[in-house]
Write a protein that holds these residues in place. Structure first.
Motif, mmCIF file in Angstrom:
data_model
loop_
_atom_site.group_PDB
_atom_site.id
_atom_site.type_symbol
_atom_site.label_atom_id
_atom_site.label_comp_id
_atom_site.label_asym_id
_atom_site.label_seq_id
_atom_site.Cartn_x
_atom_site.Cartn_y
_atom_site.Cartn_z
ATOM 1 N N ILE A 249 26.527 -4.737 59.449
ATOM 2 C CA ILE A 249 26.328 -6.167 59.553
ATOM 3 C C ILE A 249 27.204 -6.668 60.696
ATOM 4 O O ILE A 249 26.881 -7.451 61.358
ATOM 5 C CB ILE A 249 26.398 -6.940 58.420
ATOM 6 N N ALA A 250 28.432 -6.295 60.576
ATOM 7 C CA ALA A 250 29.532 -6.738 61.476
ATOM 8 C C ALA A 250 29.131 -6.311 62.790
ATOM 9 O O ALA A 250 29.388 -7.051 63.848
ATOM 10 C CB ALA A 250 30.868 -6.197 61.244
ATOM 11 N N LEU A 251 28.681 -5.065 62.998
ATOM 12 C CA LEU A 251 28.280 -4.380 64.178
ATOM 13 C C LEU A 251 27.287 -5.303 64.938
ATOM 14 O O LEU A 251 27.333 -5.519 66.060
ATOM 15 C CB LEU A 251 27.635 -3.096 64.238
ATOM 16 N N VAL A 252 26.237 -5.659 64.287
ATOM 17 C CA VAL A 252 24.904 -6.350 64.450
ATOM 18 C C VAL A 252 25.545 -8.004 65.226
ATOM 19 O O VAL A 252 25.460 -8.359 66.398
ATOM 20 C CB VAL A 252 24.021 -6.725 63.672
ATOM 21 N N MET A 253 26.545 -8.545 64.437
ATOM 22 C CA MET A 253 26.980 -9.820 64.727
ATOM 23 C C MET A 253 27.875 -9.915 65.964
ATOM 24 O O MET A 253 27.867 -10.723 66.796
ATOM 25 C CB MET A 253 27.622 -10.357 63.498
ATOM 26 N N TRP A 254 28.657 -8.672 66.020
ATOM 27 C CA TRP A 254 29.593 -8.665 67.226
ATOM 28 C C TRP A 254 28.930 -8.206 68.423
ATOM 29 O O TRP A 254 29.144 -9.065 69.463
ATOM 30 C CB TRP A 254 30.405 -7.381 66.806
#
Length: 701
Positions: A249-254
């Protein structure tokens, strides 16, 4: 008495803040692990709070205490500011002005002041100190997690684990900058709008550290033949699979928050960034309640602010009128409560369900709450799909009502710009909008004999002559000639892509449209927070106390008996879910109760406002910038026409303009393209103009 109270509160804030930082500094040391932890665990980890007791006291309580007490301080400061006359720029502290001077001006970092650089270096030192101590301690007591595991493999795992600890420090500060109605940011002279860049920096840094943490463990599992660990969801300890979900999820947001991606595909960025709720959920399940207590204060205060914004956004604000400019810009005028006060350069978030039910966009408030007590105005310049659709919708002749929801306004706690001898406002395109509110506020203070009024030089650049009509927004329709008769304003307007003024016959007129509010519309009224700090302090205190009470009851009378009778540790995931549920329940119950009560108190005033009939002019005005006559006789355009110089086919020589300002204290505010902001920042940072005090306002994060 009030001064003494504020001084005492400042001392308390400083001591609590330094104590909180000291705990973070000592956390990775052997002293904390071997000496403090056993004693604190014995005294604080009671049957009521178990393993999170220590962290609740050392990490959560100090910030919540400052957040609640800060509301009292800001309330006293607000009352004192209203009573005291504005002082001239000569009382500005020279040392603080030096610290606020731009030190680094470069892409992609942007403009970094000396003070920001000092704090950034201190924060970097904290991260390096923590990582080095964690590694020193862990390397001295290596724990082999698998039979036959080599020393270098164990150290590799230890590094990956401790990097995650460092990312947790970043998370402890991550949510403070995005709390719009924060009671902590104003204590440092900050606003949420000016602090967004800190959220971006912390976001990039934390994502990089967590990516290192995740990839490091995958490498470790691969070299030790333990890849099945990646999908393990333990009942009594850290859930690796939850950590993997959080990392994805963090990767998508990043990725979607990258500047180019965000500007070209804003909707994708907007929607994916709301995955933070799932991110927090899986992150909490991964690290557990004890570690969540270390980062809980920022999340707690953010959720309070977010819930209050949600409650405000459920109401429709009465849109009274709209001024449509030929350049594609529009001024929206809303009805507001006279008790709602805000300072210039404030922002307001707007949602138009007819265009998009989910999208919220920030826009500059151009009205002055001092001059226009019952009207709140925002300016919107067409530049994207959402704003273009709004302009087209407002241009429709059949439209007589439009549902609009708002959040805010949010802005600085004081009007610092009035303290300067002279103000130089440098803008590019739609960057002029924050300065419109400043000029309107100065028009008001110009009538107050006890107020110090700064001389104003507005340097604005536009691509074409049609954008010159943005200058019309500097005066509301209700302005009178006496309000600007003695106002010292000089306007230098530059049109860069046209060499001469177009024929007046080809110039389009400004259109003014009036709308009919419905009974369901509610005037924009005082929001708990910046307009009522004491009630926000009550919400913070009561929410936190309810959280502690419910957490203690659930832990003592539900979780503890299960663990005592079965001799097993209570389910790790369920314990985290209880923690998050209790936290959200305390916030929702207390915030909603106070909001509903406050709404009832304001309902009578709102009804009186809605019953007032607004006069509707029958014709639309032209633009005063070209010297054409207004059909609204009350508009005092002559003074501004005489004060305006329009330069076609030229760009301003900013260095010459700024160095010619000889006043003792000159406030230089710039809002526009990145290149313009950086150019002005370099001029002010050159040291050749010690009287120049720089501040940038940016719409692009």
């Amino acid at each position: 008495m009030m001064m003494r109270s504020q001084t005492l509160l400042r001392i308390i804030f400083l001591l609590v803040f330094l104590g909180w930082l000291m705990v973070w500094i000592l956390l990775p040391t052997k002293v904390y692990k071997d000496t403090w932890t056993p004693k604190l665990t014995t005294k604080l980890n009671s049957k009521y709070f178990r393993e999170q007791g220590t962290n609740l006291l050392l990490f959560t309580f100090p910030v919540m205490f400052v957040g609640a007490l800060g509301c009292i301080y800001l309330h006293l400061l607000q009352k004192r500011t209203e009573k005291l006359p504005y002082k001239s720029g000569g009382v500005i502290n020279r040392w603080l002005c030096f610290l606020r001077r731009p030190f680094v001006v470069m892409s992609p970092i942007g403009i970094v002041t000396t003070m920001e650089l000092i704090f950034a270096l201190m924060f970097a030192a904290l991260l390096i100190w923590s990582l080095s101590n964690y590694l020193h301690t862990s390397f001295g007591h290596l724990h082999m997690h698998k039979e036959g595991e080599k020393v270098w493999q164990a150290r590799f795992r230890s590094v990956a684990l401790r990097v995650g600890y460092i990312g947790n420090i970043c998370w402890a500060f991550l949510f403070f900058p995005v709390t719009r109605g924060s009671s902590i940011l104003p204590l440092f002279g900050l606003t949420s709008e000016s602090s967004i860049k800190y959220h971006i920096w912390l976001g990039h840094l934390s994502n990089a550290l967590f990516a290192w943490h995740t990839i490091g463990f995958f490498i470790y599992w691969a070299i030790t033949n333990q890849m099945n660990q990646a999908i393990e969801w333990r009942k009594t300890y850290v859930s690796n699979l939850a950590g993997v979900f959080a990392s994805l999820i963090a990767l998508v947001m990043w990725v979607t928050s990258a500047p180019r991606f965000r500007r070209k595909m804003f909707e994708v960025f907007f929607y994916t960034h709301h995955l933070y709720t799932l991110y927090i959920l899986f992150y909490a399940i991964h690290v557990g309640v004890a570690y969540m207590c270390m980062i809980a204060p920022g999340i707690f205060l953010f959720l309070i602010d977010r819930h209050l914004r949600f409650l405000q956004s459920r109401q429709h604000a009465p849109l009274l009128s709209a001024r449509l400019l030929p350049c594609g810009a529009v001024e929206l005028n809303f009805s507001k409560s006279p008790s709602l006060n805000y300072n210039p350069t404030s922002m307001m978030f707007i949602n138009v369900p007819k265009i998009s039910k989910l999208q919220w966009h920030p826009f500059t408030v151009i009205s002055s709450s001092n001059m226009e007590t019952d009207i709140l105005s925002v300016a919107i310049k067409s530049g994207g799909s959402w704003s273009n659709k709004l302009y087209q919708e407002l241009s429709s002749s059949a439209l007589d009502h439009l549902d609009v929801s708002v959040e805010g306004p949010y802005g600085p706690n004081t009007s610092q710009f009035l303290r300067y001898d002279q103000l130089v406002l440098v803008s590019g395109g739609s960057g002029i909008t924050p300065f419109i509110s400043i000029i309107r506020d100065i028009i008001f203070h110009n009538q107050q004999q006890e107020s110090h009024v700064s001389r104003v030089l507005l340097v604005c650049t536009f691509k074409n002559s049609a954008e010159l009509t943005m200058l019309d927004l500097m005066l509301p329709v209700s302005a009178s000639a006496t309000q600007i008769s003695n106002l010292s304003v000089q306007i230098e307007a530059y049109v860069t892509r046209e060499n001469e003024e177009p024929p007046r016959d080809s110039q389009e007129k400004i259109q003014t449209k009036w709308f009919k509010p419905t009974l369901s519309d509610t005037p924009i009224s005082v929001v708990l927070g910046p307009n009522n700090w004491l009630w926000l302090g009550a919400i913070i205190s009561s929410s936190f106390l309810m959280f502690l009470l419910l957490l203690g009851i659930i832990t003592r009378y539900y979780i503890y008996p299960i663990e005592k009778n079965s001799d097993e540790v209570y389910n790790w995931t369920f314990k985290v879910l209880w923690f998050l549920f209790i936290l959200c329940a305390g916030i929702c119950i207390c915030s909603s109760a106070v909001f509903i009560w406050w709404k009832g108190q304001n309902s009578l005033e709102c009804k009186q406002i809605m019953n007032v009939e607004v006069p509707i002019p029958t014709r639309s005005p032209g633009s005063w910038i070209y010297g054409s006559e207004r059909e609204l006789e009350s508009l005092p355009h002559q003074s501004l026409v005489q004060a305006t110089n329009v330069h076609f086919g030229a760009r301003p020589d900013l260095k010459k303009i700024l160095f010619e300002c000889k006043d003792k204290d000159v406030g230089v505010l710039v809002c526009g393209p990145r290149g313009m902001r950086h150019e002005v920042a370099r001029i002010c940072a050159s040291g050749l103009g010690d009287n120049l005090h720089f501040e940038a306002i940016s719409f692009t994060w």
